[in-house]
Design a protein around this motif. Structure first.
Motif, PDB file in Angstrom:
ATOM      1  N   THR A  58      -5.362  15.468  -6.587  1.00 51.74           N
ATOM      2  CA  THR A  58      -4.485  15.937  -7.652  1.00 51.74           C
ATOM      3  C   THR A  58      -3.705  14.774  -8.239  1.00 51.74           C
ATOM      4  N   GLU A  59      -3.024  15.083  -9.318  1.00 57.90           N
ATOM      5  CA  GLU A  59      -2.018  14.200  -9.876  1.00 57.90           C
ATOM      6  C   GLU A  59      -0.883  14.092  -8.843  1.00 57.90           C
ATOM      7  N   ARG A  60      -0.069  13.066  -8.983  1.00 55.07           N
ATOM      8  CA  ARG A  60       1.088  12.978  -8.086  1.00 55.07           C
ATOM      9  C   ARG A  60       1.952  14.223  -8.239  1.00 55.07           C
ATOM     10  N   MET A  61       2.515  14.662  -7.117  1.00 53.69           N
ATOM     11  CA  MET A  61       3.388  15.835  -7.116  1.00 53.69           C
ATOM     12  C   MET A  61       4.648  15.494  -6.347  1.00 53.69           C
ATOM     13  N   ALA A  62       5.660  16.299  -6.535  1.00 50.22           N
ATOM     14  CA  ALA A  62       6.827  16.238  -5.650  1.00 50.22           C
ATOM     15  C   ALA A  62       6.326  16.560  -4.236  1.00 50.22           C
ATOM     16  N   PRO A  63       7.045  16.119  -3.203  1.00 54.26           N
ATOM     17  CA  PRO A  63       6.577  16.419  -1.839  1.00 54.26           C
ATOM     18  C   PRO A  63       6.422  17.914  -1.630  1.00 54.26           C
ATOM     19  N   VAL A  64       5.234  18.345  -1.240  1.00 52.49           N
ATOM     20  CA  VAL A  64       4.977  19.763  -0.989  1.00 52.49           C
ATOM     21  C   VAL A  64       4.474  20.013   0.421  1.00 52.49           C
ATOM     22  N   MET A  65       4.145  18.961   1.143  1.00 50.66           N
ATOM     23  CA  MET A  65       3.675  19.132   2.513  1.00 50.66           C
ATOM     24  C   MET A  65       3.893  17.841   3.277  1.00 50.66           C
ATOM     25  N   ARG A  66       4.025  17.949   4.593  1.00 50.61           N
ATOM     26  CA  ARG A  66       4.230  16.751   5.400  1.00 50.61           C
ATOM     27  C   ARG A  66       3.228  16.665   6.545  1.00 50.61           C
ATOM     28  N   SER A  67       2.427  17.723   6.725  1.00 53.48           N
ATOM     29  CA  SER A  67       1.449  17.725   7.805  1.00 53.48           C
ATOM     30  C   SER A  67       0.052  17.605   7.213  1.00 53.48           C
ATOM     31  N   VAL A  68      -0.924  17.521   8.075  1.00 51.70           N
ATOM     32  CA  VAL A  68      -2.325  17.579   7.649  1.00 51.70           C
ATOM     33  C   VAL A  68      -2.799  18.985   7.965  1.00 51.70           C
ATOM     34  N   VAL A  69      -3.319  19.671   6.982  1.00 50.94           N
ATOM     35  CA  VAL A  69      -3.637  21.094   7.138  1.00 50.94           C
ATOM     36  C   VAL A  69      -5.140  21.323   7.059  1.00 50.94           C
ATOM     37  N   SER A  70      -5.641  22.185   7.921  1.00 46.27           N
ATOM     38  CA  SER A  70      -7.043  22.590   7.830  1.00 46.27           C
ATOM     39  C   SER A  70      -7.104  24.096   8.082  1.00 46.27           C
ATOM     40  N   ILE A  71      -8.270  24.665   7.859  1.00 43.73           N
ATOM     41  CA  ILE A  71      -8.479  26.077   8.178  1.00 43.73           C
ATOM     42  C   ILE A  71      -9.539  26.139   9.269  1.00 43.73           C
ATOM     43  N   ALA A  72      -9.415  27.118  10.126  1.00 48.61           N
ATOM     44  CA  ALA A  72     -10.288  27.197  11.305  1.00 48.61           C
ATOM     45  C   ALA A  72     -11.764  27.265  10.942  1.00 48.61           C
ATOM     46  N   ASN A  73     -12.070  27.730   9.725  1.00 50.62           N
ATOM     47  CA  ASN A  73     -13.482  27.788   9.347  1.00 50.62           C
ATOM     48  C   ASN A  73     -14.038  26.418   8.984  1.00 50.62           C
TER      49      ASN A  73
END
Lengths: 376, 104, 479
Positions: A231-246
């Motif tokens: 994406t384009e730069r954004m304001a901070p929206v997350m601080r972790s690394v996220v995945s989905i179990a699938n």
């Protein structure tokens, strides 16, 4: 390459992170090394992957290697000489359905058994770690050993280190064939030149099938065409690394604010043409998942979609070690989550080639080659 | 405002006087009212109202404004009703709520 | 995702409704083919014949205005299915075209694809070019023509090529002040285009009239000069101008300062190669035609089957040539798809080719004046920002090259130059030229790899939220 055929102790064919790491340690170990690539260093999978240092999605058997690899990325300033943007972050894997919860629990168990510090947590606990997550998740898993690297910085870092270590780095130097001769390998280049080396390392990623073919070895290598979105730069929206179990989503935000969306959705391509085009339905699906997991992404703009080629061996396990039936020829590659493990696996192979016993076992290529030779 | 007047208020007087524009419209930019004309691009209307800086750049926090005027450079990005878009490619409409395109 | 409901799958899809695209669409449609024409603007005309908003009246008639109105009228009277306000963000081989409209994503499939995306501007960076109030020369043209608005009360016009005069005159006509016209070229270089100017006596006369008008109005005309830097001074901009060599680099001599509230600066047009790069068409390099352009045959076929590129998007040649070439493409496709008999095709295209050759001469001469010169690249100040999106300076680019960068794509990986939302469109040509100086591959070191989306895609417009259960997901990754 000059026609007087410069002579090296080791020629490493393929300058991705695997080959570059092996070449670096060999050079530092006193070998005269030529690292050769038809393109630029670390510009294929190593330069375009999502840079996820996660254990959630690493194959269970490879967990110990990934843990060590992650440590090395975090420490890159010291052994590689340059910060490649490695940052530790908590890793969260999410489940939105019962089927996903089951996958989550099985994945966590298998990886925990191999030493990964993964534990199941409640949605409330997950939201405390990452408030921006979709609260409709029904289960989550947490790993404190997670994080990310800025993959595209890899090439610059390795090149500098290799040159400092006295290795010869030969980019934009396509190889067309290799002829084993007595006690050496004669590597033929597209421009008619030759390189001669006593020992050989094939580190060609999805092009390993072709390279092994030069030596008369037939191993089919599957080529996955992985889609990545930023994406384009954004304001901070997350601080972790996220995945989905699938296993169909990876999500992280870099310090510069851009959010990288991965998950192995396939595009169109092959080793001959490279990554050709993204499939619009797969782009939409990937973005749907990302926005579902982190609703703030609904305010972002997608700036770029690209494809990376990932190699997979017939049994989906790495191919690392000495090639049978040849004198001093080695291979390294086909590692799922290979970018995470590359600094470690390349080092292990170099240790072996320098005459030391590597601290973790390699992955004997003979298991894949013997079988096929029987059918010839 | 007299609807038959071709020229808009705004301290700069950048609108070509002889051209008659569409119906006057008002929108807000950073909570300030901007008088414009239907059909004008947001970037043009803002320029005529004295707003040449539309956002701050993400890396150096420098003021930036419209540059290429054809939707390529992304320097004129503003936020319109929550969506980031180039002001040079967005038509003025009554009641739009527009904010600077500064990130964060 | 909706497929265009009106016509099923069209025979031909044309991207870009400037003169090339419209004429290609009209010619193919006249032969009986089903044609879809897509453009992100609200009306046809491209950049050269950009219409003012419908609500505007009282504009002075100009030759371009009349040509544009005629183009729009003929299109409206034809059977071409037009989709304005549609932003094409992806093209796949075969062909499938994906676009974003107000209502959401749309896609079409077509047997033949005509890319007529036109040109974009190149601006050679100088310190201060990122200040609000500094705009492109083509940008100023668009502002004047389509919004009937001045860039500022007092504007400095600088750069190279025919847009200099057009913008300066446009500003005067719209009631503004021109602080000066700063031209990289010498008077002699303009005179040297004389033979080509004779092929368009109308435009030559108009140009001469413009020069005379600027002279009468006392507008300083500075030849063989370029902007050195721009500095903010309160609400104003102080621009420093100095002499240049013929090769475009800075020369010794007196600097001059101008205090203005707007700067219109531009250094030529380059073909927009988004689609052709993405589809991996072969490209050739021709500095005099704007630089990188898709390789095309006599009927504007690219190296990709079924893909045509025409107009300035196939190499800068000007509006008149674009229209004629567009017609040639429409006729060629009609013949290919069996809608036009070979004999008819031969007759109709023969005279078009002759006219196009003549039209191309003027365009080529003007394009020559817009060509980038080696000294311009060499003379970019170290502190000048080259990649505006990511604030990458010349100094950083040189440092990366000193460490081994040899291509534009490698530069992008090492410095983020070209990774911002403009996707390397503004900086790409200059970045490649800078790398080439180190790599020894002048004039350029490749092009940025073409990728989708062609413009940043708002997630909210691309997808609508759905229930998780409704998502069509591939099989999960193995445990």
């Amino acid at each position: 390459m000059s026609s007087s055929a410069p002579s090296f102790d080791v020629a490493v064919i393929g300058a991705g992170a695997m080959g570059a790491t092996a070449a670096l340690h060999l050079a530092r170990g006193g070998q005269r090394v030529a690292l050769i690539d038809r393109g630029e260093i670390c510009r294929q999978a190593s330069g375009v992957n999502a840079g996820t240092l996660t254990l959630h999605m690493t194959r269970a058997a490879l967990i110990p290697y990934a843990i060590r690899g992650r440590e090395l990325w975090m420490d890159a300033v010291n052994w590689l000489g340059m910060d490649v943007g490695a940052r530790a972050a908590p890793g969260l894997s999410l489940a939105f359905t019962e089927a996903e919860r089951e996958m989550l629990e099985k994945r966590a168990a298998a990886r925990t058994a191999m030493g990964a510090p993964i534990r199941l947590i409640t949605p409330t606990e997950a939201l405390a770690i990452e408030p921006g997550l979709n609260p409709s998740m029904i289960a989550a898993a947490f790993c404190e050993l997670d994080g990310h690297v800025t993959a595209y910085l890899t090439g610059r870092a390795y090149r500098k280190a290799l040159v400092a270590a006295g290795a010869g780095v030969f980019e934009n130097t396509p190889v067309t064939g290799i002829a084993p001769e007595a006690g050496r390998y004669v590597i033929r280049h597209q421009d008619g030149g030759r390189t001669v080396a006593r020992r050989l390392v094939l580190a060609g990623g999805v092009w390993l099938e072709t390279m092994l073919g030069w030596l008369g070895i037939a191993v089919p290598i599957k080529c996955l065409v992985n889609q990545l979105i930023v994406t384009e730069r954004m304001a901070p929206v997350m601080r972790s690394v996220v995945s989905i179990a699938n296993g169909l989503l990876s999500l992280k935000q870099f310090e510069n604010g851009t959010v990288l969306i991965g998950g192995g959705w396939q595009g169109l391509g092959d080793p001959v043409r490279g990554g050709v085009e993204a499939i619009p339905a797969n782009l939409m699906g990937n973005v749907q998942l990302a926005r579902h997991a982190l609703p703030a992404l609904g305010e972002s703009r997608i700036v770029r979609i690209w494809l990376g080629l990932e190699s997979e061996s017939p049994d989906a396990m790495p191919i690392i070690g000495q090639l049978p039936g040849l004198d001093e020829a080695y291979v390294i590659g086909c590692v799922h989550s290979g970018y995470t493990s590359a600094p470690y696996m390349g080092q292990l192979l170099a240790e072996r080639m320098l005459g030391n016993e590597p601290e973790m076992p390699l992955f004997d290529p003979a298991r894949l080659i013997g079988k096929l030779e029987d059918t010839h | 405002m007299n609807e038959s007047q071709p020229a808009a208020p705004g301290r700069c007087g950048l609108r070509e006087a002889a051209v008659r524009r569409g119906a006057p419209v008002r929108f807000t930019f950073e909570n300030r009212v901007v008088e414009a004309y239907e059909g004008e691009s947001l970037a043009a209307a803002l320029l005529a109202a004295g707003w040449s800086a539309l956002r701050d750049s993400p890396n150096g926090q420098q003021a930036r404004g419209a540059f290429c005027w054809m939707g390529l450079c992304q320097e004129c990005i503003v936020v319109v009703d929550g969506i980031r878009q180039p002001a040079c490619r967005t038509a003025c409409r009554a009641g739009l709520v527009v904010r600077k395109g500064t990130i964060g | 995702m909706t497929v265009s409901p009106e016509s099923g799958a069209p025979d031909v899809l044309v991207i870009g409704a400037g003169p090339a695209g419209v004429e290609a669409a009209l010619a193919a449609s006249a032969a009986g083919l089903r044609v879809v024409l897509v453009d992100e603007a609200a009306a046809a005309g491209g950049q050269v014949y950009r219409a003012a908003p419908r609500a505007f009246t009282g504009m002075t008639a100009t030759p371009e205005g009349r040509l544009g109105d005629d183009l729009r009228r003929r299109l409206a009277e034809s059977a071409v299915e037009t989709h304005f306000g549609h932003l094409v963000w992806s093209v796949s081989l075969g062909f499938r075209v994906d676009a974003l409209a107000e209502g959401g994503p749309v896609s079409w499939s077509a047997r033949r694809l005509v890319v007529a995306s036109g040109a974009q501007e190149r601006v050679v960076p100088f310190p201060g070019w990122t200040l609000p109030g500094v705009i492109g020369l083509a940008g100023a043209t668009i502002l004047l023509k389509s919004q009937h608005m001045l860039p500022g009360r007092r504007t400095l016009v600088a750069g190279q090529g025919p847009l200099l005069l057009a913008v300066a005159i446009g500003i005067l006509k719209a009631g503004g002040e021109v602080a000066g016209v700063v031209d990289l070229a010498s008077r002699g270089e303009w005179l040297a285009t004389g033979a080509a100017l004779l092929s368009r006596p109308d435009l030559a006369a108009r140009g001469a009239g413009w020069v005379a008008q600027l002279h009468r109005r006392g507008v300083p005309m500075l030849y063989r000069q370029a902007i050195r830097r721009a500095t903010a001074r309160g609400d104003d901009i102080e621009v420093t101008v100095g002499p240049v060599e013929r090769t475009g680099g800075p020369a010794r001599g007196r600097e001059r300062n101008f205090t203005v509230d707007a700067v219109a600066a531009g250094n030529g047009l380059t073909a927009s190669t988004d689609v052709t790069r993405l589809l991996r068409a072969e490209h050739v390099f021709n500095e005099a035609r704007g630089g990188w352009m898709p390789q095309v045959d006599a009927e504007f076929r690219t190296s990709v089957d079924g893909l045509f590129a025409v107009g300035d998007g196939a190499g800068i040649a000007g509006a008149a040539a674009a229209a004629l070439h567009g017609r040639l493409v429409g006729l060629a496709i009609a013949r290919e798809l069996g809608a036009l008999a070979p004999a008819d095709h031969a007759t109709q295209s023969a005279s078009l080719r002759r006219s196009a050759r003549r039209a191309g001469q003027f365009g080529a001469a003007m394009a020559g004046l817009m060509a980038l010169r080696p000294g311009q690249v060499a003379g970019i100040a170290p502190e000048a920002v080259v990649c505006r999106c990511e604030d990458v300076t010349r100094r950083e680019i040189d440092a990366a090259c000193a460490e081994g960068v040899r291509s534009a794509n490698q530069l992008k990986a090492w410095t983020r130059c070209g990774m911002g939302p403009c996707q390397g469109r503004i900086c790409g040509d200059i970045a490649s030229a800078l790398v080439a100086r180190h790599a020894g591959t002048e004039p350029r070191a490749g092009m940025f790899t073409g990728r989708t989306p062609f413009r940043p895609l708002p997630v909210a417009q691309l997808i609508k939220p759905v229930d998780y259960a409704e998502l069509e997901l591939p099989p999960p990754a193995p445990l």
